[in-house]
Scaffold this motif. Structure first.
Motif, PDB file in Angstrom:
ATOM      1  N   MET A   1       0.851  -1.181   0.000  1.00  0.00           N
ATOM      2  CA  MET A   1       0.000   0.000   0.000  1.00  0.00           C
ATOM      3  C   MET A   1       0.889   1.235   0.000  1.00  0.00           C
ATOM      4  N   SER A   2       0.416   2.290  -0.618  1.00  0.00           N
ATOM      5  CA  SER A   2       1.170   3.536  -0.600  1.00  0.00           C
ATOM      6  C   SER A   2       0.188   4.691  -0.675  1.00  0.00           C
ATOM      7  N   GLY A   3       0.675   5.883  -0.347  1.00  0.00           N
ATOM      8  CA  GLY A   3      -0.177   7.059  -0.393  1.00  0.00           C
ATOM      9  C   GLY A   3      -0.339   7.673   0.973  1.00  0.00           C
ATOM     10  N   PRO A   4      -1.122   8.760   1.036  1.00  0.00           N
ATOM     11  CA  PRO A   4      -1.315   9.434   2.334  1.00  0.00           C
ATOM     12  C   PRO A   4      -2.073   8.541   3.301  1.00  0.00           C
ATOM     13  N   GLU A   5      -1.710   8.641   4.580  1.00  0.00           N
ATOM     14  CA  GLU A   5      -2.392   7.819   5.566  1.00  0.00           C
ATOM     15  C   GLU A   5      -3.761   8.418   5.871  1.00  0.00           C
ATOM     16  N   PRO A   6      -4.698   7.587   6.314  1.00  0.00           N
ATOM     17  CA  PRO A   6      -6.028   8.109   6.645  1.00  0.00           C
ATOM     18  C   PRO A   6      -5.947   9.077   7.817  1.00  0.00           C
ATOM     19  N   ASP A   7      -6.772  10.117   7.800  1.00  0.00           N
ATOM     20  CA  ASP A   7      -6.731  11.086   8.888  1.00  0.00           C
ATOM     21  C   ASP A   7      -7.817  10.817   9.939  1.00  0.00           C
ATOM     22  N   ARG A   8      -8.565   9.738   9.771  1.00  0.00           N
ATOM     23  CA  ARG A   8      -9.560   9.343  10.773  1.00  0.00           C
ATOM     24  C   ARG A   8      -9.852   7.855  10.614  1.00  0.00           C
ATOM     25  N   GLU A   9     -10.606   7.306  11.557  1.00  0.00           N
ATOM     26  CA  GLU A   9     -10.986   5.884  11.511  1.00  0.00           C
ATOM     27  C   GLU A   9      -9.775   4.953  11.444  1.00  0.00           C
ATOM     28  N   TRP A  10      -8.755   5.260  12.246  1.00  0.00           N
ATOM     29  CA  TRP A  10      -7.554   4.431  12.233  1.00  0.00           C
ATOM     30  C   TRP A  10      -7.849   2.996  12.634  1.00  0.00           C
ATOM     31  N   GLU A  11      -8.703   2.815  13.631  1.00  0.00           N
ATOM     32  CA  GLU A  11      -9.002   1.451  14.083  1.00  0.00           C
ATOM     33  C   GLU A  11      -9.672   0.654  12.966  1.00  0.00           C
ATOM     34  N   LEU A  12     -10.596   1.289  12.256  1.00  0.00           N
ATOM     35  CA  LEU A  12     -11.289   0.623  11.150  1.00  0.00           C
ATOM     36  C   LEU A  12     -10.304   0.264  10.038  1.00  0.00           C
ATOM     37  N   PHE A  13      -9.419   1.196   9.713  1.00  0.00           N
ATOM     38  CA  PHE A  13      -8.410   0.970   8.680  1.00  0.00           C
ATOM     39  C   PHE A  13      -7.461  -0.156   9.094  1.00  0.00           C
ATOM     40  N   THR A  14      -7.056  -0.124  10.357  1.00  0.00           N
ATOM     41  CA  THR A  14      -6.140  -1.149  10.875  1.00  0.00           C
ATOM     42  C   THR A  14      -6.780  -2.532  10.817  1.00  0.00           C
ATOM     43  N   GLU A  15      -8.054  -2.602  11.162  1.00  0.00           N
ATOM     44  CA  GLU A  15      -8.770  -3.877  11.090  1.00  0.00           C
ATOM     45  C   GLU A  15      -8.850  -4.369   9.646  1.00  0.00           C
ATOM     46  N   ALA A  16      -9.036  -3.447   8.700  1.00  0.00           N
ATOM     47  CA  ALA A  16      -9.075  -3.833   7.281  1.00  0.00           C
ATOM     48  C   ALA A  16      -7.727  -4.397   6.842  1.00  0.00           C
ATOM     49  N   VAL A  17      -6.636  -3.768   7.303  1.00  0.00           N
ATOM     50  CA  VAL A  17      -5.296  -4.279   6.972  1.00  0.00           C
ATOM     51  C   VAL A  17      -5.120  -5.668   7.578  1.00  0.00           C
ATOM     52  N   ASP A  18      -5.563  -5.845   8.802  1.00  0.00           N
ATOM     53  CA  ASP A  18      -5.448  -7.146   9.459  1.00  0.00           C
ATOM     54  C   ASP A  18      -6.196  -8.220   8.667  1.00  0.00           C
ATOM     55  N   ARG A  19      -7.350  -7.865   8.132  1.00  0.00           N
ATOM     56  CA  ARG A  19      -8.106  -8.828   7.323  1.00  0.00           C
ATOM     57  C   ARG A  19      -7.361  -9.178   6.037  1.00  0.00           C
ATOM     58  N   LEU A  20      -6.713  -8.179   5.433  1.00  0.00           N
ATOM     59  CA  LEU A  20      -5.907  -8.441   4.228  1.00  0.00           C
ATOM     60  C   LEU A  20      -4.727  -9.351   4.558  1.00  0.00           C
ATOM     61  N   VAL A  21      -4.092  -9.097   5.702  1.00  0.00           N
ATOM     62  CA  VAL A  21      -2.976  -9.931   6.149  1.00  0.00           C
ATOM     63  C   VAL A  21      -3.429 -11.378   6.284  1.00  0.00           C
ATOM     64  N   THR A  22      -4.606 -11.575   6.880  1.00  0.00           N
ATOM     65  CA  THR A  22      -5.150 -12.928   7.050  1.00  0.00           C
ATOM     66  C   THR A  22      -5.508 -13.546   5.703  1.00  0.00           C
ATOM     67  N   HIS A  23      -6.214 -12.784   4.868  1.00  0.00           N
ATOM     68  CA  HIS A  23      -6.683 -13.289   3.574  1.00  0.00           C
ATOM     69  C   HIS A  23      -5.527 -13.735   2.674  1.00  0.00           C
ATOM     70  N   PHE A  24      -4.464 -12.928   2.642  1.00  0.00           N
ATOM     71  CA  PHE A  24      -3.346 -13.242   1.744  1.00  0.00           C
ATOM     72  C   PHE A  24      -2.239 -14.058   2.418  1.00  0.00           C
ATOM     73  N   GLY A  25      -2.425 -14.411   3.667  1.00  0.00           N
ATOM     74  CA  GLY A  25      -1.425 -15.219   4.367  1.00  0.00           C
ATOM     75  C   GLY A  25      -0.092 -14.513   4.513  1.00  0.00           C
ATOM     76  N   VAL A  26      -0.119 -13.226   4.826  1.00  0.00           N
ATOM     77  CA  VAL A  26       1.112 -12.433   4.974  1.00  0.00           C
ATOM     78  C   VAL A  26       1.848 -12.881   6.227  1.00  0.00           C
ATOM     79  N   SER A  27       3.098 -13.287   6.076  1.00  0.00           N
ATOM     80  CA  SER A  27       3.861 -13.759   7.231  1.00  0.00           C
ATOM     81  C   SER A  27       4.549 -12.618   7.973  1.00  0.00           C
ATOM     82  N   LYS A  28       4.854 -11.541   7.261  1.00  0.00           N
ATOM     83  CA  LYS A  28       5.519 -10.402   7.896  1.00  0.00           C
ATOM     84  C   LYS A  28       5.113  -9.130   7.155  1.00  0.00           C
TER      85      LYS A  28
END
Length: 201
Positions: A1-28
């Protein structure tokens, strides 16, 4: 991912990243960013590594010790992933503060080198290195044409060199002489007071 970071809803964004990590089997998960520092472009760029587990940064230490920095969504992601037992590592590249708003390919090269060292992934950097050389030449030309800039850079070099020399001396002392614990200091202080009382008594 690249670009400006979100200026609100950090928890929601973080949870979305966590779901992507799980979905794609990201090890690190690996992040990189730049931080402006009072350092000259004529010295090697510093890198501060941080991670969800100390083992991930392989004993790399920062010359600053423990510091507090403003929060960022990348730090939030690392914190939340670490709490779930996932691996995340980040590299903060120390960018000369007077170049923080300019394109500075040297920082991108340093970032990719850090990622390679931490993950084993290798990136093509030839074009970035060429751009870095061109940028350095342009910076040097601007400095040569301005006595004020030249003096400022010289002052930063002296400050940086003094800090680096001090850091090396502190590290050598710390390695050569183990620091006493609080209990050892307290016991030594109690012995001193007891001896003093005996002399005075």
């Amino acid at each position: 991912m690249s670009g400006p970071e979100p200026d609100r809803e950090w928890e929601l964004f973080t949870e979305a990243v966590d779901r992507l990590v799980t979905h794609f089997g990201v090890s690190k998960l690996v992040t990189v960013h730049g931080i402006p520092m009072a350092m000259p472009h004529t010295r090697p760029l510093g890198v501060t590594a941080h991670a969800t587990r100390p083992e991930l940064i392989g004993g790399q230490s920062s010359s600053f010790g423990r510091v507090q920095v403003p929060g960022s969504v990348a730090a939030m992601i690392e914190l939340r992933l670490g709490a779930k037992g996932r691996d995340a590592i980040g590299y903060a590249i120390h960018v000369p503060h007077y170049l923080a708003q300019a394109e500075y390919p040297q920082a991108a090269v340093a970032a990719l080198e850090a990622v390679t060292k931490g993950t084993g992934l290798v990136f093509p950097t030839d074009s970035l290195r060429e751009a870095a050389e061109k940028t350095t030449a342009e910076i040097e030309e601007q400095i040569r044409s301005s006595a004020e800039l030249s003096t400022a850079i010289s002052g930063l070099e002296q400050q940086y060199d003094a800090f680096a020399a001090g850091s090396e001396r502190e590290n050598l002392i710390a390695e050569a002489t183990p620091m006493p614990t609080g209990d050892e200091l307290a016991a030594q202080f109690e012995r001193f007071l007891a001896e003093r009382d005996e002399r005075d008594g």
